[in-house]
Scaffold this motif. Structure first.
Motif, PDB file in Angstrom:
ATOM      1  N   LEU A  87       0.855  -1.177   0.000  1.00 47.57           N
ATOM      2  CA  LEU A  87       0.000   0.000   0.000  1.00 47.57           C
ATOM      3  C   LEU A  87       0.897   1.235   0.000  1.00 47.57           C
ATOM      4  O   LEU A  87       1.478   1.584   1.030  1.00 47.57           O
ATOM      5  CB  LEU A  87      -0.901  -0.025   1.235  1.00 47.57           C
ATOM      6  N   CYS A  88       1.049   1.857  -1.152  1.00 49.84           N
ATOM      7  CA  CYS A  88       1.884   3.047  -1.279  1.00 49.84           C
ATOM      8  C   CYS A  88       0.992   4.266  -1.080  1.00 49.84           C
ATOM      9  O   CYS A  88       0.066   4.496  -1.857  1.00 49.84           O
ATOM     10  CB  CYS A  88       2.546   3.080  -2.652  1.00 49.84           C
ATOM     11  N   ASN A  89       1.276   5.031  -0.036  1.00 46.40           N
ATOM     12  CA  ASN A  89       0.421   6.162   0.317  1.00 46.40           C
ATOM     13  C   ASN A  89       1.256   7.350   0.768  1.00 46.40           C
ATOM     14  O   ASN A  89       1.952   7.249   1.762  1.00 46.40           O
ATOM     15  CB  ASN A  89      -0.537   5.742   1.445  1.00 46.40           C
ATOM     16  N   PRO A  90       1.175   8.461   0.019  1.00 48.02           N
ATOM     17  CA  PRO A  90       0.542   8.686  -1.265  1.00 48.02           C
ATOM     18  C   PRO A  90       1.156   7.802  -2.350  1.00 48.02           C
ATOM     19  O   PRO A  90       2.312   7.429  -2.278  1.00 48.02           O
ATOM     20  CB  PRO A  90       0.796  10.157  -1.566  1.00 48.02           C
ATOM     21  N   SER A  91       0.341   7.527  -3.334  1.00 44.59           N
ATOM     22  CA  SER A  91       0.719   6.585  -4.373  1.00 44.59           C
ATOM     23  C   SER A  91       1.797   7.130  -5.309  1.00 44.59           C
ATOM     24  O   SER A  91       1.740   8.267  -5.749  1.00 44.59           O
ATOM     25  CB  SER A  91      -0.515   6.227  -5.198  1.00 44.59           C
ATOM     26  N   ASN A  92       2.756   6.279  -5.593  1.00 42.82           N
ATOM     27  CA  ASN A  92       3.688   6.521  -6.681  1.00 42.82           C
ATOM     28  C   ASN A  92       3.267   5.542  -7.771  1.00 42.82           C
ATOM     29  O   ASN A  92       3.268   4.334  -7.522  1.00 42.82           O
ATOM     30  CB  ASN A  92       5.125   6.233  -6.232  1.00 42.82           C
ATOM     31  N   PRO A  93       2.788   5.987  -8.903  1.00 49.21           N
ATOM     32  CA  PRO A  93       3.020   7.270  -9.551  1.00 49.21           C
ATOM     33  C   PRO A  93       1.822   8.228  -9.574  1.00 49.21           C
ATOM     34  O   PRO A  93       1.952   9.331 -10.089  1.00 49.21           O
ATOM     35  CB  PRO A  93       3.349   6.844 -10.974  1.00 49.21           C
ATOM     36  N   THR A  94       0.674   7.857  -9.058  1.00 45.56           N
ATOM     37  CA  THR A  94      -0.526   8.669  -9.288  1.00 45.56           C
ATOM     38  C   THR A  94      -0.676   9.856  -8.341  1.00 45.56           C
ATOM     39  O   THR A  94      -1.366  10.810  -8.671  1.00 45.56           O
ATOM     40  CB  THR A  94      -1.809   7.818  -9.163  1.00 45.56           C
ATOM     41  N   ALA A 105     -11.496   1.990   5.975  1.00 47.30           N
ATOM     42  CA  ALA A 105     -12.299   1.064   5.168  1.00 47.30           C
ATOM     43  C   ALA A 105     -11.448  -0.131   4.710  1.00 47.30           C
ATOM     44  O   ALA A 105     -11.933  -1.267   4.699  1.00 47.30           O
ATOM     45  CB  ALA A 105     -12.899   1.801   3.974  1.00 47.30           C
ATOM     46  N   ILE A 106     -10.201   0.119   4.352  1.00 45.60           N
ATOM     47  CA  ILE A 106      -9.287  -0.969   3.971  1.00 45.60           C
ATOM     48  C   ILE A 106      -9.053  -1.875   5.185  1.00 45.60           C
ATOM     49  O   ILE A 106      -9.089  -3.100   5.090  1.00 45.60           O
ATOM     50  CB  ILE A 106      -7.948  -0.394   3.450  1.00 45.60           C
ATOM     51  N   ALA A 107      -8.816  -1.262   6.349  1.00 43.89           N
ATOM     52  CA  ALA A 107      -8.587  -2.027   7.577  1.00 43.89           C
ATOM     53  C   ALA A 107      -9.800  -2.877   7.936  1.00 43.89           C
ATOM     54  O   ALA A 107      -9.654  -4.010   8.403  1.00 43.89           O
ATOM     55  CB  ALA A 107      -8.235  -1.086   8.724  1.00 43.89           C
ATOM     56  N   LYS A 108     -10.986  -2.357   7.711  1.00 45.12           N
ATOM     57  CA  LYS A 108     -12.221  -3.099   8.008  1.00 45.12           C
ATOM     58  C   LYS A 108     -12.270  -4.388   7.182  1.00 45.12           C
ATOM     59  O   LYS A 108     -12.625  -5.452   7.688  1.00 45.12           O
ATOM     60  CB  LYS A 108     -13.436  -2.213   7.727  1.00 45.12           C
ATOM     61  N   VAL A 109     -11.890  -4.305   5.916  1.00 42.07           N
ATOM     62  CA  VAL A 109     -11.848  -5.504   5.065  1.00 42.07           C
ATOM     63  C   VAL A 109     -10.795  -6.471   5.599  1.00 42.07           C
ATOM     64  O   VAL A 109     -11.036  -7.673   5.699  1.00 42.07           O
ATOM     65  CB  VAL A 109     -11.556  -5.129   3.596  1.00 42.07           C
ATOM     66  N   LEU A 110      -9.635  -5.950   5.952  1.00 41.42           N
ATOM     67  CA  LEU A 110      -8.538  -6.808   6.407  1.00 41.42           C
ATOM     68  C   LEU A 110      -8.846  -7.532   7.714  1.00 41.42           C
ATOM     69  O   LEU A 110      -8.226  -8.552   8.009  1.00 41.42           O
ATOM     70  CB  LEU A 110      -7.251  -5.993   6.530  1.00 41.42           C
ATOM     71  N   GLU A 111      -9.811  -7.020   8.482  1.00 41.34           N
ATOM     72  CA  GLU A 111     -10.225  -7.730   9.705  1.00 41.34           C
ATOM     73  C   GLU A 111     -10.658  -9.159   9.390  1.00 41.34           C
ATOM     74  O   GLU A 111     -10.471 -10.060  10.192  1.00 41.34           O
ATOM     75  CB  GLU A 111     -11.387  -6.990  10.381  1.00 41.34           C
ATOM     76  N   ASP A 112     -11.246  -9.366   8.219  1.00 41.34           N
ATOM     77  CA  ASP A 112     -11.723 -10.696   7.823  1.00 41.34           C
ATOM     78  C   ASP A 112     -10.624 -11.570   7.216  1.00 41.34           C
ATOM     79  O   ASP A 112     -10.880 -12.725   6.875  1.00 41.34           O
ATOM     80  CB  ASP A 112     -12.876 -10.553   6.825  1.00 41.34           C
ATOM     81  N   PHE A 113      -9.419 -11.020   7.080  1.00 38.03           N
ATOM     82  CA  PHE A 113      -8.291 -11.752   6.501  1.00 38.03           C
ATOM     83  C   PHE A 113      -7.076 -11.550   7.403  1.00 38.03           C
ATOM     84  O   PHE A 113      -6.125 -10.842   7.062  1.00 38.03           O
ATOM     85  CB  PHE A 113      -8.019 -11.252   5.070  1.00 38.03           C
ATOM     86  N   PRO A 114      -7.094 -12.170   8.579  1.00 39.74           N
ATOM     87  CA  PRO A 114      -6.094 -11.880   9.614  1.00 39.74           C
ATOM     88  C   PRO A 114      -4.667 -12.294   9.271  1.00 39.74           C
ATOM     89  O   PRO A 114      -3.730 -11.855   9.934  1.00 39.74           O
ATOM     90  CB  PRO A 114      -6.600 -12.657  10.832  1.00 39.74           C
ATOM     91  N   ASN A 115      -4.469 -13.095   8.243  1.00 40.44           N
ATOM     92  CA  ASN A 115      -3.115 -13.525   7.894  1.00 40.44           C
ATOM     93  C   ASN A 115      -2.445 -12.647   6.849  1.00 40.44           C
ATOM     94  O   ASN A 115      -1.309 -12.917   6.455  1.00 40.44           O
ATOM     95  CB  ASN A 115      -3.132 -14.980   7.415  1.00 40.44           C
ATOM     96  N   VAL A 116      -3.137 -11.618   6.397  1.00 40.46           N
ATOM     97  CA  VAL A 116      -2.569 -10.717   5.396  1.00 40.46           C
ATOM     98  C   VAL A 116      -1.828  -9.589   6.105  1.00 40.46           C
ATOM     99  O   VAL A 116      -2.369  -8.925   6.984  1.00 40.46           O
ATOM    100  CB  VAL A 116      -3.658 -10.144   4.467  1.00 40.46           C
ATOM    101  N   ILE A 117      -0.580  -9.394   5.708  1.00 38.05           N
ATOM    102  CA  ILE A 117       0.274  -8.344   6.264  1.00 38.05           C
ATOM    103  C   ILE A 117       0.264  -7.173   5.286  1.00 38.05           C
ATOM    104  O   ILE A 117       0.103  -7.352   4.076  1.00 38.05           O
ATOM    105  CB  ILE A 117       1.702  -8.888   6.479  1.00 38.05           C
ATOM    106  N   VAL A 118       0.459  -5.976   5.813  1.00 37.29           N
ATOM    107  CA  VAL A 118       0.487  -4.772   4.981  1.00 37.29           C
ATOM    108  C   VAL A 118       1.891  -4.192   4.978  1.00 37.29           C
ATOM    109  O   VAL A 118       2.489  -3.994   6.038  1.00 37.29           O
ATOM    110  CB  VAL A 118      -0.517  -3.718   5.503  1.00 37.29           C
ATOM    111  N   LEU A 119       2.414  -3.947   3.788  1.00 33.80           N
ATOM    112  CA  LEU A 119       3.651  -3.200   3.651  1.00 33.80           C
ATOM    113  C   LEU A 119       3.224  -1.803   3.220  1.00 33.80           C
ATOM    114  O   LEU A 119       2.799  -1.607   2.084  1.00 33.80           O
ATOM    115  CB  LEU A 119       4.592  -3.826   2.623  1.00 33.80           C
ATOM    116  N   ALA A 120       3.281  -0.860   4.155  1.00 32.83           N
ATOM    117  CA  ALA A 120       2.843   0.512   3.900  1.00 32.83           C
ATOM    118  C   ALA A 120       4.059   1.345   3.500  1.00 32.83           C
ATOM    119  O   ALA A 120       4.866   1.725   4.351  1.00 32.83           O
ATOM    120  CB  ALA A 120       2.161   1.088   5.135  1.00 32.83           C
ATOM    121  N   ASP A 121       4.197   1.606   2.214  1.00 31.11           N
ATOM    122  CA  ASP A 121       5.281   2.443   1.706  1.00 31.11           C
ATOM    123  C   ASP A 121       4.799   3.881   1.818  1.00 31.11           C
ATOM    124  O   ASP A 121       3.980   4.339   1.028  1.00 31.11           O
ATOM    125  CB  ASP A 121       5.600   2.065   0.263  1.00 31.11           C
ATOM    126  N   GLU A 122       5.317   4.585   2.812  1.00 30.26           N
ATOM    127  CA  GLU A 122       4.852   5.944   3.102  1.00 30.26           C
ATOM    128  C   GLU A 122       5.938   6.989   2.857  1.00 30.26           C
ATOM    129  O   GLU A 122       5.964   8.040   3.479  1.00 30.26           O
ATOM    130  CB  GLU A 122       4.301   5.991   4.531  1.00 30.26           C
TER     131      GLU A 122
END
Length: 186
Positions: A87-94, A105-122
């Protein structure tokens, strides 16, 4: 977001190294990684280098070139092997920005998928012209499964210094440190 500098911060040779080490520490053969498109060209290549498969998720102009919760959910349901989302935030290149409501809202979805890790490129967090760009790890319930990558090249115009870091919960930071100790020493 607060981290213990002794065991939850790993300094690397730029944010790019930190992104790669985060992918390497969490993924391997048979895993899948969500890469929202348009994307920085290095993301899918890094995923492929570790033997995982990039799952490119197209975004739309009308959505600000951001992944919607609906698209995220359907992608995660379609690909149970997904282990990581970049998850690149703000997005490169847009330049699209996930403001707090969108991150929640993204976190709410991820609650149902507890094994998914997020790499937040900030890395671009300070280059926002309207509103704020909060850290994904600060969203309720996301700290324990988020690796935040950042550095000094963009916000402080220090590209030649190659200073980047990943901030992550201790188990993830330990894995990244172990990898880095074999890749680079100094």
């Amino acid at each position: 977001v607060e981290y213990n500098p002794a065991n939850e911060i790993v300094v690397g040779n730029g944010a790019k190294q930190c992104v790669y080490q985060g992918v390497l520490a969490t993924c391997g053969e048979g895993d899948k990684v969500i890469v929202p498109a348009p994307y920085w060209p290095s993301y899918p290549e890094m995923v492929s280098l570790v033997g995982a498969e990039p799952v490119v998720v197209e975004t739309k102009a009308e959505d600000g070139y951001l992944v919607t919760p609906e698209t995220l959910r359907s992608t995660l349901e379609e690909h149970p092997e997904i282990k990581l989302i970049i998850l690149c935030n703000p997005s490169n290149p847009t330049g699209g920005v996930y403001h707090l409501e969108k991150l929640q809202a993204i976190a709410k979805v991820l609650e149902d998928f507890p094994n998914v890790i997020v790499l937040a490129d900030e890395i671009y967090e300070r280059l926002v012209y309207e509103g704020e760009c909060p850290a994904f790890a600060a969203v309720e319930g996301m700290f324990s499964r988020t690796m935040t990558v950042n550095g000094f090249s963009k916000a402080y115009a220090m590209t030649g210094m190659r200073l980047g870091y990943v901030a992550a919960p201790q188990p993830l930071a330990r894995a990244i440190t172990t990898i880095q100790s074999q890749l680079t020493s100094c």
